[in-house]
Write an enzyme that holds these catalytic residues in place. Structure first.
Site, PDB file in Angstrom:
ATOM      1  N   ASP A  56      44.642  47.307  44.334  1.00  0.00           N
ATOM      2  CA  ASP A  56      43.560  47.947  45.090  1.00  0.00           C
ATOM      3  C   ASP A  56      42.207  47.264  44.857  1.00  0.00           C
ATOM      4  O   ASP A  56      41.216  47.907  44.482  1.00  0.00           O
ATOM      5  CB  ASP A  56      43.452  49.434  44.720  1.00  0.00           C
ATOM      6  CG  ASP A  56      44.787  50.150  44.734  1.00  0.00           C
ATOM      7  OD1 ASP A  56      45.629  49.806  45.578  1.00  0.00           O
ATOM      8  OD2 ASP A  56      44.998  51.051  43.895  1.00  0.00           O
ATOM      9  N   GLU A 230      46.819  54.793  54.361  1.00  0.00           N
ATOM     10  CA  GLU A 230      45.939  54.912  53.200  1.00  0.00           C
ATOM     11  C   GLU A 230      45.039  53.684  53.104  1.00  0.00           C
ATOM     12  O   GLU A 230      45.062  52.795  53.961  1.00  0.00           O
ATOM     13  CB  GLU A 230      46.755  55.080  51.917  1.00  0.00           C
ATOM     14  CG  GLU A 230      47.611  53.867  51.552  1.00  0.00           C
ATOM     15  CD  GLU A 230      48.438  54.077  50.290  1.00  0.00           C
ATOM     16  OE1 GLU A 230      48.557  55.232  49.820  1.00  0.00           O
ATOM     17  OE2 GLU A 230      48.992  53.073  49.774  1.00  0.00           O
TER      18      GLU A 230
END
Length: 358
Positions: A56, A230
């Site tokens: 991420d 997401e």
């Protein structure tokens, strides 16, 4: 146990299995060891991955520096560098260590750093320590120092759209039409499908008005493992705004990027303002040892002439949604219709030109 935890438990066994296959010599799949991070030769090139681990990845530019963060699970760290191509040789500073107990004590995910209204803010996902991931929510920290690697971070609490209070992760900020919005991935309280939501912000730590759904999994490429939208990220170019998101379960090799497009003057709270692409805009490249490509961010080269995508990927198949995900970056271009062209994930260890100005 949180009533949404049951839905999330569907993929926890799969996560464990994928991690197990990546670690056991006797598994069905023979997985090559993770490649070393190759030090680029002195000069004008660099190689991916930038680090051995970095799920991420996020980067924010200010005053000639890049401020980088990624998921560590246990704390929040900031890397500061003048050259993204030298990220791997940069040391980090611990910005925040969570309390030993409470609603944000563990599972710290997907931090994003911003400079807003003269102060620094970190948005991150967290929940109680342990394995009940169904209690993940989004939280905010504030720092009034000029440099976010210094000063004191103050906990501003949980960010949520009242009266809705459901599972919420991967928050990002959109500024448009003189207003500020928060976009995140969450549940609707009825099923375990991850959807993208938006809400207006009254200040950097408060949402006001309704929570509006912008996207949910509709296509097969958004439902590998199970249905997921997401990691929303914002990209602006040529009078358009792009919401780039990650689709499918992060533990599958088919994790990929999808795209929503709107006019830069449109009301982002209106679902009709957004057009959804029917195919992914970035995905795995087995020949280049890039699997589960996703959860990205964007930055400009120091000379301001190049657009770059920063993303994570696994270097081998079936490595799952764990720390083997490593950060990579590559330059991208624009299609004739103004949409981004991210190309194909570049092969690991290939010498690439450094971003302009580095």
């Amino acid at each position: 146990m949180n009533r949404y935890a049951g839905a999330l438990r569907r993929y926890l066994p799969a996560l464990g299995l994928l991690a197990l296959l990546s670690c056991q010599d006797g598994g069905k799949a023979t997985v090559a060891p993770a490649p070393p991070v190759v030090t680029p030769p002195a000069g004008s090139t660099f190689t991916n991955p930038l680090m051995a681990s970095g799920p991420d990845p996020w980067v924010y530019q200010k005053d000639g520096y890049y401020y980088y963060m990624h998921t560590t699970n246990t704390n929040l760290r900031i890397w500061k560098t003048a050259r993204m191509s030298e990220l791997g040789s940069t040391s980090s500073v611990v910005a925040w260590t969570p309390p030993g107990s409470g609603n944000a004590a563990g599972n710290l995910w997907a931090p994003e750093l911003y400079f807003l209204d003269g102060k620094w803010y970190i948005y991150y996902s967290a929940g109680p320590a342990g394995t009940d991931l169904g209690q993940q929510r989004t939280w905010v920290l504030e720092n009034d120092a000029a440099d976010p690697t210094t000063g004191t971070w103050v906990d501003k609490g949980r960010l949520f759209s009242s009266p809705e209070d459901h599972w919420a992760i991967d928050g990002t900020v959109l500024e448009q039409n003189g207003k500020r919005y928060f976009i995140w991935s969450g549940h609707n309280g009825l099923d375990g499908v991850q959807r993208l939501y938006i809400s207006q912000m009254s200040n950097p730590w408060t949402l006001t008005g309704p929570r509006v759904e912008l996207s949910h999994p509709e296509f097969s490429w958004e439902a590998n493992g199970f249905g997921v939208n997401e990691g929303p990220e914002i990209l602006k170019h040529g009078g358009k705004i792009f919401l780039v998101y990650s689709a499918s379960f992060c533990g599958t090799d088919q994790y990929a990027l999808g795209l929503l497009t709107a006019s830069a003057t449109a009301d982002p709270l209106l679902p009709a303002s957004w057009t959804k692409s029917t195919t992914p805009v970035f995905g795995q490249n087995p020949a280049g040892r890039a699997y589960a490509t996703g959860h990205n961010s964007f930055f400009k080269s120091k000379d301001g002439q190049e657009d770059w995508i920063l993303y994570h990927a696994n270097s081998n198949p079936n490595e799952g949604c764990v720390e083997k995900r490593n950060p990579r970056m590559q330059k991208f271009t624009w299609n004739a219709d103004g949409t981004p062209n991210f190309g194909t994930p570049v092969a690991i260890n290939a010498a690439l030109p450094r971003p302009g100005g580095e």
